[in-house]
Design a protein around this motif. Structure first.
Motif, PDB file in Angstrom:
ATOM      1  N   UNK A  51     -19.878  14.756  10.619  1.00  0.00           N
ATOM      2  CA  UNK A  51     -19.788  15.564   9.396  1.00  0.00           C
ATOM      3  C   UNK A  51     -19.982  14.708   8.148  1.00  0.00           C
ATOM      4  N   UNK A  52     -19.569  13.427   8.207  1.00  0.00           N
ATOM      5  CA  UNK A  52     -19.769  12.553   7.048  1.00  0.00           C
ATOM      6  C   UNK A  52     -21.252  12.268   6.840  1.00  0.00           C
ATOM      7  N   UNK A  54     -27.357   6.543   3.941  1.00  0.00           N
ATOM      8  CA  UNK A  54     -26.244   7.103   4.718  1.00  0.00           C
ATOM      9  C   UNK A  54     -25.541   5.991   5.490  1.00  0.00           C
ATOM     10  N   UNK A  76     -23.946   3.205   2.841  1.00  0.00           N
ATOM     11  CA  UNK A  76     -22.926   3.582   1.865  1.00  0.00           C
ATOM     12  C   UNK A  76     -21.877   4.524   2.416  1.00  0.00           C
ATOM     13  N   UNK A  77     -22.139   5.140   3.566  1.00  0.00           N
ATOM     14  CA  UNK A  77     -21.133   6.055   4.113  1.00  0.00           C
ATOM     15  C   UNK A  77     -20.632   5.582   5.468  1.00  0.00           C
ATOM     16  N   UNK A  97     -17.031   3.400   6.314  1.00  0.00           N
ATOM     17  CA  UNK A  97     -16.062   4.143   7.117  1.00  0.00           C
ATOM     18  C   UNK A  97     -15.695   3.368   8.374  1.00  0.00           C
ATOM     19  N   UNK A 126      -6.547   7.204  11.252  1.00  0.00           N
ATOM     20  CA  UNK A 126      -7.110   7.903  10.101  1.00  0.00           C
ATOM     21  C   UNK A 126      -8.246   8.833  10.498  1.00  0.00           C
ATOM     22  N   UNK A 127      -9.019   8.419  11.520  1.00  0.00           N
ATOM     23  CA  UNK A 127     -10.236   9.178  11.791  1.00  0.00           C
ATOM     24  C   UNK A 127     -10.182  10.061  13.018  1.00  0.00           C
TER      25      UNK A 127
END
Lengths: 478, 266
Positions: free
Chosen positions: A358-359, A373, A376-377, A381, A475-476
């Protein structure tokens, strides 16, 4: 002896069959009725199998533990009695060992027992007779074991069989009892694994403690010179070698750092390609291949370092105007980097793969390109997962022995120059412990202290890695 | 297939067309998820797509900003026009296209970074901001429009994941509108939220439609009735009926729509 190990299983199997199919009521007193209270015949059979197996194995274990010392004691007595010998001084002990070996050879030889008896019964107090007497003790023990041990094992098994089969009569449900026995067995297995680990740790600590009685801890941890080889010769001059572990640790750190500098970028980039760019089909092929690569014997990497890389680096260095030491940290670290590359790559791949889809969708929906993507994401993460991968890889690199043994140097230098020759903790341990060693001088004992130091560092890194990745998963995974 | 185009004549200004799908079909491998759909979405209105699960409404939504490109087995036929742009024109740069069409997802999906960086992500990758001040302005403007500014203005550096579910979803809305899109696609934006957070999002949509064209996929017919001006009913990959929301719910032209909105099916 060998087949005695099979006997408990045989008895257990017989017990199982007896309970399962026997018409004898006392063996399976529950057939047919009252199944809930007393269990089925199959459950009883399982219990009986367990108890008779345990009975047999227990006897076997006791025999193995108790018999050899008893026999040894008796044969020693036979040797000592005739000659009024004592085993107090060192020379006498060596002489006794010699006689014992003779007796053992005699007992294992093909001289008939009768002739041994004849010689043993001679009332002479010379060593020939006493050796014969000791040999006779050993021979008889072997002969006795041949029939006594199987009988005892079978008896133990039968006892277990009886105990198990009588359980329902005593109001014990066979199924519950079997469950309890199995629980205890599993606990014992787990405890064994743990005990072995603790044992290793304790022996390491014990030997290190002996070392630290000779060399102060502060010198070991903060000393800047590592010259353990001098210690042997210095024995006569009444001086000790230098046992400062700092240069050794520094060498290890330099090589590990080079390894990480090689493996980290390559590992991350290849993982990004695998997860973000490669098709699922390609990934499903490449990922297992990477994991297989992690299993290449490190001695092969060592070859690679010595045969291919070292000359190439030296020539390349010369061409660029650098002088590389023959066993430069650069070559060793580079090859070690290649070794931990699949490791880092695979763990990073796992971390990236665990980033929720989803991220990625969110970032793509904002008009990001694949690389935007990923960089930076996805990478931020997955950062904790990647850090934990690095820590595990470093701790592997620290403990790696074969590559550095082949490619790194032996002399501990206080340098951080990767072109220079450095040594590592593992290399020092190997060189300290190979060859003739005595366990009462600091040179040998220092190997254990180094081992303990390495263990502590590695355990700490692993613990840190576990902590980081745990927090990240918390967290994930939600 | 009955397509009733009941145009609301009272609001003539609303007839400006923003998006137009023509004979759009989407296949995932051998599965045809969207079958030959033609649908007009009007500018600065909320259009709701309703229908039972697996009816193709999400696939249709994701065809609008070409999110289906990410699925290798997906094949799209037909045309979607955004203003003058043919979305499936090979010459169209998909990254620039997605800057014009924002998207909000089912589950709030803030990035693992600060609230500020979350909102700034779109403008940054699109190259819309050159220095810090421009970024600051855009972040504030977007957060204000998403009704989140007052709650987070003192904690912009905190992680986006530290917010509550409803706040996270409004953060995602702020992120989606930060690059000044024309259209905002919402894929069941409230399905993971409690009723109070849902109400806030619905109020927000009411404000946002002044600036943006909103297409929302929803499972809740009440929500469709509350927020949308027009409603399209999807069934088994087909568009059954599209019309003014009031009409579709109270006086549907198709029997299947009637069965669905009265709860006899789906």
């Amino acid at each position: 002896m060998g087949f005695a190990f099979l006997l408990p299983w045989l008895v257990a199997a017989c017990g199982w069959m007896a309970c399962r199919w026997s018409p004898v009521a006392w063996l399976s007193p529950v057939a047919g009725e009252g199944q809930h209270a007393q269990g089925t015949a199959a459950q009883l059979a399982r219990l009986v199998f367990l108890t008779s197996l345990l009975g047999g194995l227990l006897v076997l274990l006791l025999w193995l533990l108790l018999e050899p010392p008893v026999i040894a004691q008796r044969s020693t007595q036979a040797l000592l009695a005739s000659e009024a010998q004592s085993a107090s001084s060192r020379q006498e002990r060596v002489a006794l060992d010699l006689l014992r070996t003779k007796a053992q050879n005699l007992a294992a030889g093909d001289r008939p027992t009768e002739s041994l008896k004849v010689e043993a019964l001679k009332d002479e107090s010379d060593s020939v007779a006493s050796v014969a007497r000791a040999a006779l003790v050993l021979r008889q023990a072997t002969e006795r074991e041949a029939w006594l041990l199987p009988v005892l094992v079978v008896l133990g098994g039968l006892l277990g069989l009886l105990a198990g089969s009588q359980a329902p009569r005593r109001g014990l449900h066979p199924r519950k009892l079997a469950e309890r026995i199995i629980a205890v067995l599993l606990l014992l297995s787990a405890a064994t694994a743990l005990a072995v680990t603790v044992g290793i740790l304790l022996s390491l600590i014990f030997e290190s403690w002996r070392f630290f009685r000779l060399v102060p801890l502060s010198e070991f941890l903060f000393g800047l010179r590592w010259e353990p080889q001098i210690a042997l010769r210095a024995d006569q001059v009444a001086g000790l070698g230098a046992f400062g572990a700092v240069p050794v640790l520094l060498g290890t750190a330099v090589i590990s750092l080079v390894a990480l500098l090689v493996a980290a970028p390559l590992g991350i980039l290849s993982a990004v390609w695998l997860v973000e760019y490669a098709s699922p089909r390609t990934r499903s092929i490449c990922k297992p291949v990477l994991e297989i690569l992690a299993g290449i014997p490190t001695v092969v990497y060592g070859f690679f370092a010595v045969v291919a890389l070292a000359p190439a680096f030296r020539e390349g260095g010369a061409w660029l105007g650098f002088t590389l030491a023959p066993n430069s940290a650069l070559v060793a670290g580079f090859v070690m980097g290649v070794m931990i590359l699949p490791f880092i790559s695979s763990l990073t791949d796992d971390a990236l793969y665990a980033v929720p889809q989803s991220l990625r969708e969110g970032a793509f929906a904002l008009g990001a390109t694949s690389f935007e993507v990923a960089s930076r994401v996805v990478l931020p993460t997955a950062a904790p997962g990647i850090v934990s991968a690095f820590l595990l890889a470093i701790s592997r690199a620290l403990g790696e022995t074969m590559i550095v043994l082949m490619a790194a140097g032996l002399l501990a230098k206080m340098t951080i120059n990767p072109l220079d020759s450095v040594t590592t903790v593992t290399v020092q341990i190997v060189t300290l412990l190979t060859g003739d060693t005595e366990f009462d001088n600091p040179k040998t004992l220092s190997a254990f202290a180094l081992g303990l130091l390495l263990l502590v560092i590695t355990l700490f890194l692993n613990w840190l890695a576990l902590r980081v990745s745990r927090r990240w998963h918390k967290e994930w995974s939600a | 297939m009955t397509q009733t185009q009941t145009t609301a004549t009272t609001e003539g200004a609303d007839n400006e067309i923003c998006l137009e799908a023509r004979n759009l079909s989407v296949r995932y491998g051998k599965v045809q998820a969207v079958k030959d759909i033609s649908l007009v979405v009007r500018a600065r209105q909320v259009t709701a797509l309703i229908g039972p699960s697996g009816c193709g409404k999400s696939t249709f939504l994701r065809a609008i900003n070409r999110m289906n490109d990410l699925i290798p087995t997906c094949v799209v036929q037909g045309s979607v026009r955004l203003g003058e742009t043919e979305i499936y024109d090979p010459a169209v740069e998909v990254e620039a296209l997605r800057a014009r069409i924002g998207m909000v997802f089912q589950k709030p999906n803030p990035f693992a970074t600060s609230i500020y960086n979350n909102v700034a992500y779109g403008p940054r990758v699109q190259g819309l901001v050159r220095h810090r001040r421009e970024t600051d302005e855009r972040v504030e403007k977007s957060l204000r429009r998403a009704g989140l500014w007052d709650e987070v203005k003192d904690r912009l550096k905190e992680s986006g994941t530290s917010l509550s579910g409803g706040q996270q979803q409004r953060l995602c809305i702020a992120r989606a509108i930060a690059a000044d899109p024309e259209v905002v696609l919402m894929d069941e934006p409230c399905s993971a939220l409690d009723p109070i957070a849902t109400a806030r999002i619905e109020d927000l949509m009411d404000e946002l439609r002044a600036r943006y064209t909103i297409v929302i996929v929803t499972h809740s017919m009440q929500q469709a009735a509350r927020v949308s001006k027009r409603t399209a009913f999807f069934l088994l990959g087909e568009l059954v009926e599209e019309g003014a929301t009031g009409e579709v719910f109270t006086n549907p032209q198709d029997e299947r729509t009637l069965n669905y909105v009265t709860g006899r099916m789906g």
